[in-house]
Design a protein around this motif. Structure first.
Motif, short mmCIF file in Angstrom:
data_model
loop_
_atom_site.label_atom_id
_atom_site.label_comp_id
_atom_site.label_asym_id
_atom_site.label_seq_id
_atom_site.Cartn_x
_atom_site.Cartn_y
_atom_site.Cartn_z
N LYS A 1 0.85 -1.19 0.00
CA LYS A 1 0.00 0.00 0.00
C LYS A 1 0.89 1.24 0.00
CE LYS A 1 -3.60 -2.67 0.43
NZ LYS A 1 -4.49 -2.92 -0.73
N LEU A 2 0.96 1.91 -1.12
CA LEU A 2 1.74 3.13 -1.24
C LEU A 2 0.83 4.34 -1.10
CD1 LEU A 2 4.13 2.23 -4.22
CD2 LEU A 2 4.61 2.13 -1.76
N GLU A 3 1.31 5.37 -0.41
CA GLU A 3 0.55 6.60 -0.22
C GLU A 3 1.18 7.73 -1.01
OE1 GLU A 3 0.18 7.41 3.91
OE2 GLU A 3 -0.53 5.40 4.42
N LYS A 4 0.38 8.74 -1.30
CA LYS A 4 0.86 9.84 -2.13
C LYS A 4 1.87 10.71 -1.40
CE LYS A 4 -0.77 13.37 -5.33
NZ LYS A 4 -1.94 14.05 -5.94
N ASP A 5 1.58 11.13 -0.18
CA ASP A 5 2.49 11.99 0.57
C ASP A 5 2.66 11.47 1.99
OD1 ASP A 5 3.05 14.08 -1.40
OD2 ASP A 5 0.92 14.57 -1.20
N PRO A 6 3.33 10.32 2.15
CA PRO A 6 3.52 9.79 3.50
C PRO A 6 4.54 10.62 4.27
CG PRO A 6 4.76 8.49 1.91
CD PRO A 6 3.96 9.49 1.12
N GLU A 7 4.52 10.50 5.59
CA GLU A 7 5.47 11.22 6.43
C GLU A 7 6.79 10.46 6.46
OE1 GLU A 7 3.73 11.88 10.21
OE2 GLU A 7 2.12 13.16 9.45
N GLU B 1 11.03 10.32 4.61
CA GLU B 1 12.10 11.10 4.01
C GLU B 1 11.97 11.10 2.49
OE1 GLU B 1 17.01 11.01 3.69
OE2 GLU B 1 15.93 9.66 5.06
N GLY B 2 12.18 12.24 1.86
CA GLY B 2 12.10 12.33 0.42
C GLY B 2 13.36 11.78 -0.25
N VAL B 3 13.25 11.48 -1.54
CA VAL B 3 14.39 11.00 -2.33
C VAL B 3 14.58 11.92 -3.53
CG1 VAL B 3 14.04 8.61 -1.60
CG2 VAL B 3 12.93 9.43 -3.69
N GLY C 1 3.51 0.79 -13.39
CA GLY C 1 2.43 1.77 -13.36
C GLY C 1 2.18 2.29 -11.97
N LEU C 2 2.33 1.42 -10.98
CA LEU C 2 2.10 1.81 -9.59
C LEU C 2 3.13 2.85 -9.13
CD1 LEU C 2 0.51 1.30 -6.95
CD2 LEU C 2 2.15 -0.52 -6.43
N VAL C 3 4.41 2.59 -9.38
CA VAL C 3 5.45 3.54 -8.93
C VAL C 3 5.45 4.81 -9.77
CG1 VAL C 3 6.90 1.71 -7.98
CG2 VAL C 3 7.22 2.42 -10.36
N SER C 4 4.83 4.76 -10.96
CA SER C 4 4.76 5.96 -11.82
C SER C 4 3.84 7.03 -11.25
CB SER C 4 4.28 5.57 -13.22
OG SER C 4 5.17 4.67 -13.85
N ARG C 5 2.98 6.65 -10.31
CA ARG C 5 2.00 7.58 -9.76
C ARG C 5 2.62 8.56 -8.77
NH1 ARG C 5 -2.47 2.90 -8.25
NH2 ARG C 5 -2.68 2.02 -10.38
N ASN D 1 6.46 13.71 -6.06
CA ASN D 1 7.08 13.87 -4.74
C ASN D 1 7.43 12.49 -4.17
OD1 ASN D 1 7.98 15.06 -2.37
ND2 ASN D 1 5.94 15.14 -1.45
N PRO D 2 8.44 11.84 -4.73
CA PRO D 2 8.77 10.46 -4.31
C PRO D 2 9.37 10.41 -2.90
CG PRO D 2 10.42 11.29 -5.84
CD PRO D 2 9.34 12.31 -5.80
N ARG D 3 9.03 9.35 -2.18
CA ARG D 3 9.55 9.13 -0.83
C ARG D 3 10.27 7.78 -0.76
NH1 ARG D 3 7.04 12.86 2.64
NH2 ARG D 3 6.39 14.61 1.32
N ILE D 4 10.77 7.45 0.40
CA ILE D 4 11.55 6.24 0.59
C ILE D 4 10.76 4.98 0.22
CG2 ILE D 4 12.53 4.72 2.37
CD1 ILE D 4 14.45 6.81 1.58
N SER D 5 9.50 4.91 0.63
CA SER D 5 8.69 3.72 0.34
C SER D 5 8.50 3.54 -1.16
CB SER D 5 7.32 3.83 1.03
OG SER D 5 6.62 5.00 0.61
N HIS D 6 8.40 4.64 -1.89
CA HIS D 6 8.25 4.55 -3.34
C HIS D 6 9.55 4.05 -3.99
CE1 HIS D 6 5.46 8.18 -2.44
NE2 HIS D 6 4.83 7.04 -2.23
#
Length: 363
Positions: free
Chosen positions: A114-120, A122-124, A151-155, A159-164
């Motif tokens: 489950k990936l979120e758009k703007d999780p709390e 660290e950014g990459v 397609g999932l990671v393209s979303r 603002n990509p984060r560590i989980s992405h």
């Protein structure tokens, strides 16, 4: 091209075709042109040779012989047919992103991810993230089994984060163990019947942030995969019936384009295009006007499938959920199920020469 008798296809502007009669037999020449790269095929070696000679008279070109490499895609002949793969590209990509020595994974995505758009978190580096996504998207040309994950990671490129980033690295780890996989185009009789079958499916409300579904389709020409897609639907569906209906309509648009292209290539398709769907309510909605009253809120453009069915250009057929190949393009699957569907969709291992495999040790 027009001056030497080739017709430009309206459905695909980079394709030219020429049909002619030779000894009471219909012959054809097909040319695919992309910028300054050209791919030539046809039913007569003599006609292909003549065409090459005509091109060499007009332009400075290099004749690379039989097809083995085109636009970053490799082609390898096997006993079963022609393998289309990007093994060299995959190894170069793993080297580029310092993943060539990583441990391999058996699937490109974890089940229940489950990936979120703007999780709390660290950014990459967004530039590096976008480079990775772009490289993976080009690999989808021969690897439909990673289309959903890519397609999932393209979303999350904005603002990509560590989980992405970890999700992308999971895909790269999967590619480490399967860099020598590709699409099998089975060999067959040139004069045999040509049939097109397709599968369509969706994952209802797959994206938990906006509740939109992921839709996918795959088309087979005589058993060989020729077109596939895994995308997020543009609207929120209120039921599984609606999301399956919308996914089927997206596949219908692709079916119309393929039918037009086949017609321009003078290839006669046997019967209607068959679209297999695992939702009986969605199938009923494509056939019976009485069902339309319960679905008035569905956008008009999604009812295009009803028109194609009524005209007899498309046949929507029920298939069991267990036989639905499209699950591979709409959701993350467990290892055993993933391997089964990967084989059914036509992605197989290809024998790679030793010199290519040695690239894995070079940086």
């Amino acid at each position: 091209m027009n001056n030497i008798g080739l017709e430009k296809c309206a459905s695909e502007h980079g394709v030219y075709v020429q049909c002619y009669q030779h000894s009471e037999r219909r012959e054809m020449l097909i040319v695919c042109l992309y910028v300054d790269d050209m791919l030539i095929t046809g039913s007569s070696v003599e006609r292909i040779t003549n065409f090459k000679f005509q091109m060499l008279q007009e332009f400075e070109k290099s004749d690379l012989g039989q097809l083995n490499y085109f636009l970053g895609i490799e082609f390898t002949k096997t006993d079963e047919g022609l393998m289309m793969h990007q093994s060299r590209y995959t190894l170069d990509m793993l080297n580029k992103f310092n993943m060539i020595h990583c441990n391999s994974a058996n699937t490109p995505a974890e089940v229940g991810l489950k990936l979120e758009k703007d999780p709390e978190e660290e950014g990459v580096d967004p530039t590096e993230y976008r480079k990775m996504v772009g490289s993976l998207r080009y690999l989808c040309n021969t690897r439909p089994n990673i289309s959903y994950s890519v397609g999932l990671v393209s979303r999350y490129m904005q603002n990509p984060r560590i989980s992405h980033l970890m999700a992308i690295k999971r895909i790269l780890r999967y590619l480490k163990g399967t860099h020598n996989f590709g699409i099998l185009l089975p060999g067959g009789e040139s004069e045999g019947e040509v049939r097109i079958n397709a599968y369509s499916d969706s994952d209802w409300c797959g994206d938990k942030s906006d509740r939109k579904s992921t839709a996918g389709y795959v088309f087979f020409l005589n058993g060989a995969p020729i077109s596939w897609s895994s995308i997020k639907e543009p609207v929120v569906a209120l039921s599984s019936c609606e999301t399956e209906y919308i996914a089927a309509c997206e596949a219908t648009c692709q079916a119309a384009w393929l039918s037009s292209l086949m017609s321009e290539l003078k290839i006669e398709v046997e019967g209607k295009v068959r679209l297999l769907v695992d939702n009986k309510s969605a199938i009923e909605l494509t056939k019976h006007p009485a069902s339309h009253g319960r679905r008035k809120h569905i956008e008009t453009r999604f009812h295009y499938i009803r028109e194609q069915v009524s005209k007899g250009k498309l046949e929507v057929v029920y298939c069991r959920s267990e036989d639905q190949i499209e699950d591979l393009l709409t959701k993350a699957l467990k290892g055993e199920r993933f391997l089964i569907l990967r084989k059914q969709i036509g992605v197989k291992k290809v024998e790679i020469k030793a010199d290519l495999q040695n690239r894995a040790t070079k940086t």
